[in-house]
Design a protein around this motif. Structure first.
Motif, mmCIF file in Angstrom:
data_model
loop_
_atom_site.group_PDB
_atom_site.id
_atom_site.type_symbol
_atom_site.label_atom_id
_atom_site.label_comp_id
_atom_site.label_asym_id
_atom_site.label_seq_id
_atom_site.Cartn_x
_atom_site.Cartn_y
_atom_site.Cartn_z
ATOM 1 N N ALA A 232 9.029 -83.705 -23.482
ATOM 2 C CA ALA A 232 7.704 -84.308 -23.329
ATOM 3 C C ALA A 232 7.790 -85.734 -22.806
ATOM 4 O O ALA A 232 8.764 -86.460 -23.051
ATOM 5 C CB ALA A 232 6.965 -84.293 -24.662
ATOM 6 N N GLU A 233 6.724 -86.131 -22.103
ATOM 7 C CA GLU A 233 6.631 -87.511 -21.628
ATOM 8 C C GLU A 233 6.405 -88.464 -22.795
ATOM 9 O O GLU A 233 6.922 -89.583 -22.804
ATOM 10 C CB GLU A 233 5.498 -87.620 -20.597
ATOM 11 N N GLU A 234 5.635 -88.012 -23.770
ATOM 12 C CA GLU A 234 5.430 -88.762 -25.008
ATOM 13 C C GLU A 234 5.227 -87.766 -26.143
ATOM 14 O O GLU A 234 4.707 -86.663 -25.930
ATOM 15 C CB GLU A 234 4.203 -89.684 -24.932
ATOM 16 N N ILE A 235 5.632 -88.160 -27.362
ATOM 17 C CA ILE A 235 5.363 -87.384 -28.572
ATOM 18 C C ILE A 235 4.524 -88.262 -29.483
ATOM 19 O O ILE A 235 4.908 -89.398 -29.788
ATOM 20 C CB ILE A 235 6.661 -86.977 -29.289
ATOM 21 N N LEU A 236 3.371 -87.747 -29.905
ATOM 22 C CA LEU A 236 2.451 -88.500 -30.750
ATOM 23 C C LEU A 236 2.341 -87.857 -32.124
ATOM 24 O O LEU A 236 2.321 -86.631 -32.241
ATOM 25 C CB LEU A 236 1.059 -88.559 -30.112
ATOM 26 N N VAL A 237 2.245 -88.688 -33.145
ATOM 27 C CA VAL A 237 2.044 -88.243 -34.526
ATOM 28 C C VAL A 237 0.786 -88.919 -35.046
ATOM 29 O O VAL A 237 0.630 -90.135 -34.908
ATOM 30 C CB VAL A 237 3.266 -88.598 -35.405
ATOM 31 N N THR A 238 -0.127 -88.124 -35.614
ATOM 32 C CA THR A 238 -1.398 -88.677 -36.099
ATOM 33 C C THR A 238 -1.681 -88.238 -37.528
ATOM 34 O O THR A 238 -1.343 -87.125 -37.929
ATOM 35 C CB THR A 238 -2.577 -88.231 -35.214
ATOM 36 N N SER A 239 -2.317 -89.121 -38.281
ATOM 37 C CA SER A 239 -2.772 -88.806 -39.641
ATOM 38 C C SER A 239 -3.838 -89.814 -40.020
ATOM 39 O O SER A 239 -4.083 -90.779 -39.293
ATOM 40 C CB SER A 239 -1.609 -88.867 -40.630
ATOM 41 N N SER A 240 -4.444 -89.612 -41.177
ATOM 42 C CA SER A 240 -5.466 -90.548 -41.641
ATOM 43 C C SER A 240 -4.871 -91.878 -42.080
ATOM 44 O O SER A 240 -5.605 -92.847 -42.272
ATOM 45 C CB SER A 240 -6.267 -89.919 -42.786
ATOM 46 N N SER A 241 -3.556 -91.943 -42.244
ATOM 47 C CA SER A 241 -2.888 -93.210 -42.568
ATOM 48 C C SER A 241 -2.356 -93.903 -41.325
ATOM 49 O O SER A 241 -2.222 -95.128 -41.295
ATOM 50 C CB SER A 241 -1.717 -92.963 -43.528
ATOM 51 N N ASN A 242 -2.028 -93.102 -40.321
ATOM 52 C CA ASN A 242 -1.455 -93.623 -39.076
ATOM 53 C C ASN A 242 -2.131 -92.896 -37.915
ATOM 54 O O ASN A 242 -1.739 -91.774 -37.585
ATOM 55 C CB ASN A 242 0.053 -93.394 -39.042
ATOM 56 N N PHE A 243 -3.123 -93.544 -37.317
ATOM 57 C CA PHE A 243 -3.978 -92.853 -36.355
ATOM 58 C C PHE A 243 -3.238 -92.396 -35.099
ATOM 59 O O PHE A 243 -3.574 -91.372 -34.524
ATOM 60 C CB PHE A 243 -5.152 -93.747 -35.959
ATOM 61 N N CYS A 244 -2.223 -93.148 -34.660
ATOM 62 C CA CYS A 244 -1.520 -92.754 -33.433
ATOM 63 C C CYS A 244 -0.169 -93.454 -33.372
ATOM 64 O O CYS A 244 -0.091 -94.639 -33.049
ATOM 65 C CB CYS A 244 -2.355 -93.095 -32.203
ATOM 66 N N LEU A 245 0.888 -92.712 -33.713
ATOM 67 C CA LEU A 245 2.244 -93.232 -33.653
ATOM 68 C C LEU A 245 3.001 -92.562 -32.514
ATOM 69 O O LEU A 245 2.770 -91.393 -32.203
ATOM 70 C CB LEU A 245 2.978 -92.973 -34.969
ATOM 71 N N ARG A 246 3.924 -93.285 -31.915
ATOM 72 C CA ARG A 246 4.755 -92.748 -30.829
ATOM 73 C C ARG A 246 6.169 -92.525 -31.335
ATOM 74 O O ARG A 246 6.755 -93.377 -31.995
ATOM 75 C CB ARG A 246 4.775 -93.733 -29.654
ATOM 76 N N VAL A 247 6.728 -91.357 -31.041
ATOM 77 C CA VAL A 247 8.083 -91.009 -31.454
ATOM 78 C C VAL A 247 9.049 -91.386 -30.340
ATOM 79 O O VAL A 247 8.824 -91.044 -29.167
ATOM 80 C CB VAL A 247 8.195 -89.497 -31.745
ATOM 81 N N ASP A 248 10.140 -92.082 -30.698
ATOM 82 C CA ASP A 248 11.139 -92.400 -29.676
ATOM 83 C C ASP A 248 12.487 -91.732 -29.925
ATOM 84 O O ASP A 248 13.366 -91.763 -29.058
ATOM 85 C CB ASP A 248 11.306 -93.912 -29.499
ATOM 86 N N LYS A 249 12.652 -91.104 -31.102
ATOM 87 C CA LYS A 249 13.868 -90.341 -31.369
ATOM 88 C C LYS A 249 13.552 -89.103 -32.198
ATOM 89 O O LYS A 249 12.805 -89.190 -33.183
ATOM 90 C CB LYS A 249 14.920 -91.196 -32.089
ATOM 91 N N VAL A 250 14.113 -87.968 -31.796
ATOM 92 C CA VAL A 250 14.014 -86.715 -32.544
ATOM 93 C C VAL A 250 15.430 -86.245 -32.840
ATOM 94 O O VAL A 250 16.229 -86.044 -31.906
ATOM 95 C CB VAL A 250 13.264 -85.637 -31.740
ATOM 96 N N ASP A 251 15.762 -86.105 -34.112
ATOM 97 C CA ASP A 251 17.115 -85.697 -34.516
ATOM 98 C C ASP A 251 18.174 -86.594 -33.869
ATOM 99 O O ASP A 251 19.253 -86.137 -33.459
ATOM 100 C CB ASP A 251 17.380 -84.231 -34.150
ATOM 101 N N GLY A 252 17.865 -87.886 -33.748
ATOM 102 C CA GLY A 252 18.804 -88.854 -33.203
ATOM 103 C C GLY A 252 18.865 -88.903 -31.691
ATOM 104 O O GLY A 252 19.605 -89.713 -31.124
ATOM 105 N N ILE A 253 18.090 -88.067 -31.010
ATOM 106 C CA ILE A 253 18.081 -88.020 -29.548
ATOM 107 C C ILE A 253 16.872 -88.792 -29.025
ATOM 108 O O ILE A 253 15.742 -88.581 -29.487
ATOM 109 C CB ILE A 253 18.028 -86.561 -29.051
ATOM 110 N N SER A 254 17.086 -89.680 -28.074
ATOM 111 C CA SER A 254 15.987 -90.457 -27.494
ATOM 112 C C SER A 254 15.036 -89.534 -26.738
ATOM 113 O O SER A 254 15.468 -88.662 -25.976
ATOM 114 C CB SER A 254 16.534 -91.524 -26.546
ATOM 115 N N VAL A 255 13.749 -89.733 -26.964
ATOM 116 C CA VAL A 255 12.730 -88.891 -26.333
ATOM 117 C C VAL A 255 11.574 -89.762 -25.861
ATOM 118 O O VAL A 255 11.448 -90.918 -26.248
ATOM 119 C CB VAL A 255 12.187 -87.817 -27.318
ATOM 120 N N GLY A 256 10.696 -89.148 -25.043
ATOM 121 C CA GLY A 256 9.459 -89.815 -24.646
ATOM 122 C C GLY A 256 9.690 -91.093 -23.870
ATOM 123 O O GLY A 256 10.682 -91.273 -23.171
ATOM 124 N N GLY A 257 8.709 -91.991 -23.984
ATOM 125 C CA GLY A 257 8.797 -93.270 -23.306
ATOM 126 C C GLY A 257 8.531 -93.210 -21.817
ATOM 127 O O GLY A 257 8.792 -94.177 -21.099
#
Length: 289
Positions: A232-257
């Motif tokens: 993915a070009e970007e990975i987003l995580v959303t919740s009622s505590s964190n409206f929009c977070l960006r993921v830069d590593k999955v299982d230690g591998i750099s992603v997105g950005g």
């Protein structure tokens, strides 16, 4: 008060509250919950959260002890009792009180509320996550109290110094996170899992989709897979505590950005909506009136 607990009409500081041992929550985790942020004594998106709360109860045949309006009135009264107007407002209803028996306890449920000071993340700092097979049952659309698989997934992320765990089903279909929704941007388009029985229809997810459409960003509510996640070009995580977070590593591998300007446009839109909706210091206005 610094924090507050409420149970069936009684309230006090959390460490002073006592719950009957025969509340079915102790035996079966038999109940549903909802929660959301409060800023300047304004509970954000309260109508949407309360609607989902009542829907969860209905899907499990739990009899609510209050109407929607009574609950909203109660929550708005309780937030006034804390020393700060920036809080996280949590509420749940359990099926009732009775001697342990798998069959339902007749009558209305028990209403719980907790209030603690909290701030909402502005989403400017990226997060790291891990992936893990989704071992939850097929009622993920109901916000139940049966959270052991999510608790274990969240703990595994914590042990690895990560913020969240992205869950996937056999075949690699990505569902959601341990306590958040997950989305990807691919070819400038937002992809998010459909609201079937495998994910919770998140309130922050709904606001994200709405803001993307307002910004002219195409949205596809269709299944996507681990391969899509990692590419993915970007990975987003959303919740009622964190409206929009960006993921830069999955299982230690750099992603997105790969779409920083698009992410920033989305992040700013959802955070600005929250700030605008909660700017008025409602607590002071209500006290004065």
């Amino acid at each position: 008060m610094k924090n507050l607990g409420y149970y069936n009409g009684k309230f006090d500081e959390l460490d002073k509250m006592m719950i009957p041992m025969n509340d079915r929550v102790h035996w079966f985790g038999d109940g549903v919950y909802d929660a959301g942020p409060c800023r300047n004594y304004n509970i954000f998106a309260i109508d949407e959260h309360v609607d989902r709360f009542f829907n969860s109860a209905s899907l499990l045949d739990i009899v609510m002890p209050v109407t929607k309006q009574e609950l909203k009135n109660l929550l708005n009264e309780l937030v006034q009792k804390l020393d700060t107007g920036n809080q996280f407002v949590y509420y749940q209803v359990t099926r009732g009180t009775g001697v342990r028996n798998h069959a339902f306890t007749p009558g209305a449920g028990n209403l719980w509320v907790t209030l603690v000071p909290a701030e909402v993340s502005d989403g400017t700092e990226p997060i790291q996550v891990i992936t893990e097979e989704d071992t939850r049952f097929h009622h993920c659309n109901i916000k139940t109290l049966n959270l052991i698989p999510s608790v274990m997934a969240a703990e595994h992320a914590k042990q690895k110094g990560c913020k969240e765990t992205i869950l996937y089903r056999p075949g690699g279909r990505v569902t959601e996170c341990a306590h958040s929704n997950c989305h990807i941007i691919k070819n400038g388009k937002l992809f998010t899992a459909p609201t079937d029985e495998l994910i919770l229809p998140g309130i922050a997810r709904a606001h994200l989709i709405r803001k993307c459409k307002e910004l002219g960003i195409a949205v596809s509510e269709t299944p996507y897979y681990l391969k899509d996640l990692m590419e993915a070009e970007e990975i987003l995580v959303t919740s009622s505590s964190n409206f929009c977070l960006r993921v830069d590593k999955v299982d230690g591998i750099s992603v997105g950005g790969k779409q920083p300007e698009l992410f920033e446009k989305i992040r700013k839109a959802v955070v600005d909506e929250f700030i605008t909706a909660t700017n008025v210091e409602a607590g002071k206005i209500r006290t004065a009136s």
